[in-house]
Design a protein around this motif. Sequence first.
Motif, PDB file in Angstrom:
ATOM      1  N   ASP A  28      27.906  64.007  64.196  1.00 49.53           N
ATOM      2  CA  ASP A  28      28.026  64.196  62.751  1.00 49.53           C
ATOM      3  C   ASP A  28      29.139  63.325  62.190  1.00 49.53           C
ATOM      4  O   ASP A  28      29.887  62.708  62.925  1.00 49.53           O
ATOM      5  CB  ASP A  28      28.397  65.655  62.424  1.00 49.53           C
ATOM      6  N   VAL A  31      33.249  66.005  56.783  1.00 50.60           N
ATOM      7  CA  VAL A  31      34.068  65.618  55.637  1.00 50.60           C
ATOM      8  C   VAL A  31      35.256  66.556  55.540  1.00 50.60           C
ATOM      9  O   VAL A  31      35.092  67.767  55.595  1.00 50.60           O
ATOM     10  CB  VAL A  31      33.258  65.700  54.329  1.00 50.60           C
ATOM     11  N   ALA A  34      41.323  67.196  50.732  1.00 50.69           N
ATOM     12  CA  ALA A  34      42.189  68.257  50.207  1.00 50.69           C
ATOM     13  C   ALA A  34      41.780  68.724  48.823  1.00 50.69           C
ATOM     14  O   ALA A  34      42.210  69.770  48.368  1.00 50.69           O
ATOM     15  CB  ALA A  34      43.627  67.765  50.181  1.00 50.69           C
ATOM     16  N   PRO A  36      38.826  67.902  45.189  1.00 54.25           N
ATOM     17  CA  PRO A  36      37.488  67.460  44.799  1.00 54.25           C
ATOM     18  C   PRO A  36      37.310  65.964  45.060  1.00 54.25           C
ATOM     19  O   PRO A  36      38.283  65.213  45.079  1.00 54.25           O
ATOM     20  CB  PRO A  36      37.434  67.738  43.293  1.00 54.25           C
TER      21      PRO A  36
ATOM     22  N   SER B  51      40.153  74.673  65.672  1.00 54.95           N
ATOM     23  CA  SER B  51      40.955  75.265  64.600  1.00 54.95           C
ATOM     24  C   SER B  51      40.178  76.382  63.918  1.00 54.95           C
ATOM     25  O   SER B  51      38.979  76.225  63.656  1.00 54.95           O
ATOM     26  CB  SER B  51      41.277  74.207  63.540  1.00 54.95           C
ATOM     27  N   THR B 211      30.645  71.605  53.587  1.00 53.15           N
ATOM     28  CA  THR B 211      30.901  70.434  52.754  1.00 53.15           C
ATOM     29  C   THR B 211      30.045  70.391  51.500  1.00 53.15           C
ATOM     30  O   THR B 211      30.557  70.204  50.398  1.00 53.15           O
ATOM     31  CB  THR B 211      30.669  69.165  53.584  1.00 53.15           C
ATOM     32  N   GLU B 215      31.439  70.476  47.662  1.00 50.88           N
ATOM     33  CA  GLU B 215      31.205  69.358  46.742  1.00 50.88           C
ATOM     34  C   GLU B 215      30.611  69.868  45.432  1.00 50.88           C
ATOM     35  O   GLU B 215      31.037  69.507  44.342  1.00 50.88           O
ATOM     36  CB  GLU B 215      30.245  68.342  47.365  1.00 50.88           C
ATOM     37  N   SER B 218      33.068  72.389  43.443  1.00 46.54           N
ATOM     38  CA  SER B 218      34.201  71.750  42.775  1.00 46.54           C
ATOM     39  C   SER B 218      33.720  70.842  41.655  1.00 46.54           C
ATOM     40  O   SER B 218      34.396  70.721  40.624  1.00 46.54           O
ATOM     41  CB  SER B 218      35.103  71.025  43.779  1.00 46.54           C
ATOM     42  N   PRO B 228      41.004  68.535  37.991  1.00 49.46           N
ATOM     43  CA  PRO B 228      40.856  68.271  39.438  1.00 49.46           C
ATOM     44  C   PRO B 228      42.138  68.562  40.223  1.00 49.46           C
ATOM     45  O   PRO B 228      42.070  68.967  41.372  1.00 49.46           O
ATOM     46  CB  PRO B 228      40.512  66.783  39.496  1.00 49.46           C
ATOM     47  N   ILE B 231      42.456  72.061  41.724  1.00 50.32           N
ATOM     48  CA  ILE B 231      41.396  72.504  42.639  1.00 50.32           C
ATOM     49  C   ILE B 231      41.747  72.076  44.059  1.00 50.32           C
ATOM     50  O   ILE B 231      41.903  70.884  44.327  1.00 50.32           O
ATOM     51  CB  ILE B 231      40.035  71.907  42.231  1.00 50.32           C
ATOM     52  N   ARG B 232      41.901  73.048  44.917  1.00 46.81           N
ATOM     53  CA  ARG B 232      42.185  72.748  46.322  1.00 46.81           C
ATOM     54  C   ARG B 232      40.964  73.106  47.146  1.00 46.81           C
ATOM     55  O   ARG B 232      40.314  74.122  46.886  1.00 46.81           O
ATOM     56  CB  ARG B 232      43.401  73.534  46.812  1.00 46.81           C
ATOM     57  N   THR B 233      40.667  72.274  48.110  1.00 40.43           N
ATOM     58  CA  THR B 233      39.428  72.481  48.856  1.00 40.43           C
ATOM     59  C   THR B 233      39.685  72.508  50.350  1.00 40.43           C
ATOM     60  O   THR B 233      40.623  71.902  50.850  1.00 40.43           O
ATOM     61  CB  THR B 233      38.415  71.346  48.577  1.00 40.43           C
ATOM     62  N   ARG B 235      36.967  72.131  53.576  1.00 38.67           N
ATOM     63  CA  ARG B 235      35.570  71.964  53.992  1.00 38.67           C
ATOM     64  C   ARG B 235      35.498  72.155  55.491  1.00 38.67           C
ATOM     65  O   ARG B 235      36.427  71.800  56.206  1.00 38.67           O
ATOM     66  CB  ARG B 235      35.075  70.563  53.646  1.00 38.67           C
ATOM     67  N   PRO B 238      29.626  72.800  60.769  1.00 39.12           N
ATOM     68  CA  PRO B 238      28.925  71.550  61.039  1.00 39.12           C
ATOM     69  C   PRO B 238      28.317  70.982  59.769  1.00 39.12           C
ATOM     70  O   PRO B 238      28.011  71.724  58.852  1.00 39.12           O
ATOM     71  CB  PRO B 238      27.821  71.968  62.012  1.00 39.12           C
ATOM     72  N   THR B 239      28.166  69.706  59.733  1.00 39.50           N
ATOM     73  CA  THR B 239      27.592  69.072  58.562  1.00 39.50           C
ATOM     74  C   THR B 239      26.153  68.710  58.858  1.00 39.50           C
ATOM     75  O   THR B 239      25.749  68.548  59.995  1.00 39.50           O
ATOM     76  CB  THR B 239      28.327  67.773  58.213  1.00 39.50           C
ATOM     77  N   ASP B 241      25.253  66.024  57.846  1.00 34.70           N
ATOM     78  CA  ASP B 241      25.463  64.646  57.449  1.00 34.70           C
ATOM     79  C   ASP B 241      25.376  63.738  58.665  1.00 34.70           C
ATOM     80  O   ASP B 241      26.339  63.145  59.069  1.00 34.70           O
ATOM     81  CB  ASP B 241      26.852  64.570  56.827  1.00 34.70           C
ATOM     82  N   ARG B 242      24.208  63.665  59.252  1.00 34.65           N
ATOM     83  CA  ARG B 242      24.032  62.967  60.517  1.00 34.65           C
ATOM     84  C   ARG B 242      23.676  61.524  60.225  1.00 34.65           C
ATOM     85  O   ARG B 242      22.589  61.230  59.765  1.00 34.65           O
ATOM     86  CB  ARG B 242      22.882  63.634  61.246  1.00 34.65           C
ATOM     87  N   LYS B 243      24.585  60.638  60.512  1.00 35.51           N
ATOM     88  CA  LYS B 243      24.283  59.227  60.220  1.00 35.51           C
ATOM     89  C   LYS B 243      24.696  58.375  61.384  1.00 35.51           C
ATOM     90  O   LYS B 243      25.668  58.692  62.035  1.00 35.51           O
ATOM     91  CB  LYS B 243      25.048  58.770  58.987  1.00 35.51           C
TER      92      LYS B 243
END
Lengths: 199, 243
Positions: A28, A31, A34, A36, B51, B211, B215, B218, B228, B231-233, B235, B238-239, B241-243
Motif C-alpha cells: 500500500d 497516507v 497532520a 487537511p 503503533s 484515509t 479526506e 476535513s 484549515p 483541523i487536526r487529522t 489517518r 490499511p488503505t 490505495d494500492r499503486k
Amino acid sequence: MAIISKGFSGRRTAGDEKLPPGQYITPDFPVLSAGPTPHVPLDQWEFTIDDGDKVLQRWDWKSFGDLPTETLTVDIHCVTRWSKFGTTWEGVSLDTLLANVKTDASYALAHSYGGYTTNLPLEDLRNKQAWIAFKYENEDLAPEHGGPARLLVPHHYLWKSAKWVHGITLMHQDKPGFWERLGYHNYGDPWREQRYWGD
Amino acid sequence: MWHVGKVIALSDETATARTINLEVLDWPGHVAGQHVDVRLTAPDGYSAVRSYSIASGAHSEGRVEITVERLPNGEVSPYLTQELAVGDRLELRGPIGGWFVWRSHQTEPIQLIAGGSGIVPLMAMIRSRASAGSAAPFRLLYSVREQEAVFYREELRALTNNDEGVSLTYAYTRVAPKDWPRPPGRIDTTLITNATWPSNIGATCYVCGPTSFVEIASSFLIASGHSPDKIRTERFGPTGDRK
C-alpha cells in the motif's frame, strides 16, 4: 531482556537487506498528514529558495516545468514502520535547483502549503539525494500524497519528504520543523532507526 | 526506552475489536490523543512493533488502555485481539505524538469526528475532559458501519446523558437502527453542517479514521467554513490505495 510472547510468530521477511531495522513491507501507500490536504491550483503554485531574508530563486509551475527532470526508483520508509520498495518518481533534482544559489548555509527548512515544515542539513539535499517530485508511477502526484509537488529525500524517514512543498529556507543554524518539535528525531535516518527524540 | 505492561483486563468492544487494559508501573503519563508503540517478540527473538492510539484518558497513572481492531492480514493485531491473555506482559514505548492531542487547559469548543476505529484517540479526549472536570463543550460525530460496530457504546451513552457538555451524533454507513432519522450512507455536507459546531465559533476539530474518511470529513469542514489550521487529522491504514 525481551519479553517473549508465546504463540506469536509474526510474518517475517526473510533477511531482506533492503529493509531498515524495525520496518515491514507494505504494498500500500498509506497516507499520514497532520491536517487537511491543501489543494494548490497550479496557476498559483510556486517554489522558492530563500535565505530567511530574501528570495534567491523562484519558479512558477511553468518555469519549474522547463527544468530538466529525472526519473528515479527508490525505496521509501515511514516512521510508522511501513516501507515500500521500488517506487518510481519524476522530479527535479535539488542539485539543479541549487545550482545557481550561492550560499554558505549549512541547514535547510522545507516549508509547505498548509504550514508544515521539516529541517535537514543542506548537504542531505545535495549530490543526487533529494528531488522536488511531481509524478508518482507516471501519474501526476495526487494531493493526498503531496501533489502538485513534494520534496523527496528517500534516505530519511518519509516525514522529511515534505508534501505540498512551497519552498526551502537556507539557514546557518539548524531549526527543528513540525514533527521534529513534537517528539520526532531531528535527523531521521531509517538505517540507524532514528524515530523519536533520544534515539 | 521500553516499558513493561501487564495485561490486567481484556474486553471485546465488537466482534473484531478488543480493549486491552495494561498496568505499566513506570508509565510517564500521556495526554489524550497520543499513541504508543507495542512490541511483540516471538520465542526465536523475531519482533514486530505497531503503533496504537491510547484509549485511556490523561491522569490514568500507571495504566494504559488501547483498543485494537483486528486487521484481516495483520501481523500483530490478530495476536493482540485473539491470543493475548490476562497476566501476559508486553513491551510499550511512548507516549508518542504531540500534535493530535487535546489538553485540559483548552477551553474552546471541540469538534470530534470519528470514522470507525478512529474513535479511539477521541475517546481518550472525552475521558480526559471528564476526569479533568473540564467545561469545554464537546461534540462528537461518530460514523460507523452499524450499531454492532460501535466502540464504548455504554460509556458514551452514560457520558452524553449525564453531561450536557458532550453531545453525540451517530452516522451509520451500512445499517441504521429502526426509525433512525437519516438513512444509512456516507457522511455528507448536510450531516456535517447539522451535527458539527457552526464554523464561526472557533472550534478546534479533530478528525480520525481511515484515509478516505478523513479526506472527505476535513474537506466538508473546510467547505462549511472551518479554518484549515483549526483541523487536526490522524489517518490510519490499511488503505485501499494500492499503486
